[in-house]
Design an enzyme around this catalytic site. Sequence first.
Site, mmCIF file in Angstrom:
data_model
loop_
_atom_site.group_PDB
_atom_site.id
_atom_site.type_symbol
_atom_site.label_atom_id
_atom_site.label_comp_id
_atom_site.label_asym_id
_atom_site.label_seq_id
_atom_site.Cartn_x
_atom_site.Cartn_y
_atom_site.Cartn_z
ATOM 1 C CD GLU A 119 28.319 54.511 55.906
ATOM 2 O OE1 GLU A 119 28.596 53.321 55.666
ATOM 3 O OE2 GLU A 119 27.204 54.913 56.211
ATOM 4 C CE LYS A 121 33.358 49.096 47.563
ATOM 5 N NZ LYS A 121 33.634 47.778 47.972
ATOM 6 C CG ASP A 123 39.054 45.296 50.104
ATOM 7 O OD1 ASP A 123 38.100 44.667 49.620
ATOM 8 O OD2 ASP A 123 40.164 45.386 49.549
ATOM 9 C CE1 TYR A 242 27.672 47.132 54.542
ATOM 10 C CE2 TYR A 242 29.935 47.170 55.342
ATOM 11 C CZ TYR A 242 28.959 46.618 54.535
ATOM 12 O OH TYR A 242 29.258 45.570 53.726
ATOM 13 C CE LYS A 329 36.344 48.693 43.969
ATOM 14 N NZ LYS A 329 35.925 47.430 43.322
ATOM 15 C CB CYS A 423 65.983 21.093 38.570
ATOM 16 S SG CYS A 423 66.316 21.665 40.240
ATOM 17 C CB CYS A 426 69.417 18.452 40.766
ATOM 18 S SG CYS A 426 67.702 18.177 40.288
ATOM 19 C CB CYS A 441 62.797 19.844 40.478
ATOM 20 S SG CYS A 441 64.101 18.624 40.667
ATOM 21 C CB CYS A 447 66.504 18.044 43.705
ATOM 22 S SG CYS A 447 66.625 19.827 43.511
#
Length: 692
Positions: A119, A121, A123, A242, A329, A423, A426, A441, A447
């Site tokens: 089957e 798998k 996720d 399942y 997997k 930053c 600025c 910042c 800014c």
Amino acid sequence: MDREHAYVRIQELREIITEANRRYYVESAPTMSDYDFDMALKELEALEKEYPEFVTPDSPTHKVGSDLSASKSSGKEFEQFPHRYPMLSLGNTYDLGEVEAFAERAAKGIGNAFTYSCELKFDGTAICLTYRDGKLFRALTRGDGTVGDEVTRNVKNISNIPQQLSIPAGFVPTQDHRHPWPEEFEIRGEIYMPWAAFDRLNEERVKDEEQPFANPRNAASGSLKLTDSRMVAKRGLECTLYHMLGENLPFQTHDQALEAARSWGLPVSDKRRICRNTEEIEEFINYWDTERKTLPFATDGIVIKVNELPYQAELGYTAKFPRWAVAYKFKAEQALTRLISIDYQVGRTGAVTPVANLEPVQLSGTVVKRASLHNADQMQLLDIHVGDYVYVEKGGEIIPKITGVELSQRASDVILPLFPDVCPDCRTPLVKDEQEAKSFCPNQTGCPTQIKGRLVHFLSRKAMNVIAGDATVEQLFNKALVWNVADFYELTKDHLLTLEGWKNRLAERFLKSIEDSKKVTFDHVLYALGIRYVGEATARSVARHFGNVDAIAAATVEELLQVEDVGDVIAESIHDFFADEANLEVVRRLKEVGLQMEMTEGPQKVSDALAGKTVVISGNFSISREEMKAMIVAHGGKNSGSVSGKTAFLLAGEKAGPEKLKKAESLGIRVMTEDEFMEMVGDSHVNEGTLF
Ligand code: IVH
């Protein structure tokens, strides 16, 4: 490795695995790739095998990861129930040779001819559903394998999970079998988020400046643990089942059990194959390794199970896994490419994020040019240099991420990148938020990038819904016509006509849109203010809870924590926002120009008449059932679907269900009419203008 080093490494691996488990299961925000996690676990297993004297009963090699919501302080716990049968995980491998070894072990243990069920798998996040008399009775998460979190209400909001099983055509009842299903059984499966729903959700989260989910699996487990079931319904989750369990089930094979489940209306995948040998298993694996990319949901491998139930029972379980099944997997797809440069972007909240510019490379069907580097810590952890060859992975994220550096290809002229300490816009020195490992910042009011970001956010569709975009804000800002969001409401046609390319029509349309925004409801206004961490849903909860802006501004952190889905971080952020005089001034101006600063539907809570009471409703009323449920909640009560010892009373309308009435009677629970109920909650006290 000598004994001492082995001991140190064992300790280290246990710490890494335990922390990765916590991030994965509890926080739905993994820090480690599946592959690295599995490899760490395998290394630990090997070391424990070599040095059995270091084995401890609490080693992660003996336990399944736990998804139990542990945070007592946040008050977001779910009720927990024990699993009737332990809910185990599967042994997994990335190696076809180990699949063959599994098949050999099974053949040896069984000693007769048997088959395998292969089957997909899925996720997502594991779920255990109990059906009693054909009705969905309870849904539990895996939890720690022994007890799980009860998420029945949320599961009832997943569209393909039936609350009532259906009788298949052609079923003829007999004296002994009045229904096709056993009186009680469990069926386990996976709740997952299809790609389309995942992309939609993450797009919204990014727009709301909320952290996007790393992959559909985290999105699914995060959604299943939401405290507002109505939100769950909107998340587009799906389920596939399942594994059926129960006492004396009338099936010889796993396949028969699943086919029966399908005939009762339960969602079972048709992407299964009964295989007789390892060649057929490998064919199935190879087929899906390619074809999985065309599926509308994520799969991370193939599960191979012994199909005959008596043989499953014979093989039994280890402490952690069934011996009758294994998971193969698939490896996440990776691409190797060169890192050309790194940009540092400032967001509306001031967070500075490093983004990698890559030599374009093909990955899972798209060309990748940019990838996220998360933060300075991550860059340091990867020891990344500009000019390096790096691995990019997509693992489901919208933005691909860099997972490693190929050191063997490092040239001598690579450059160590320096995370800026000011930053990029600025030049204000950045501050580091240690908890989030992010740099910010702090110049929120000065800014330009942050200011423009807030202005754009304020006008956006889910906020004030003004027809204007980044370009308009850029023009207005550059002409110094707007500095904060209240300035939008002082713009005149003359102002707008000074902007390049603006004519009468455009200016009028913009002003009309600004005027229309005064009708936008308070929850959207609150969202529009751009308070850090306050997304659309949080704004709605907060607005409904407090009812108006003054109540929110006056609320203490403790009071803010009372709001559903508001934790410490959000509460602090809201509190800080309203503690700032400049923000209060903006709010005052917005109120003055006529923006909605209170919920017209009134606060959600009307009275405490039903505090601590669980009410079951049945039948039809003078108002819709949804309105009736909302009314119960508004008066402090809880609504439940089934009558039990915990039920305070059964509210019975016209054509109330005879089974519920009978159950209430047998338990001595009061049955109330609609009139009696209205009298009890005192509907005359409900103010005009409230929801009801
Ligand atoms: S059978 C006794 N079948 O994968 C274990 N599990 O990594 C019975 N999973 O815990 C599980 N698809 O949450 C089974 N077709 C499938 C599956 C599946 C996904 C999940 C499940 C399990 C985990 C192990």
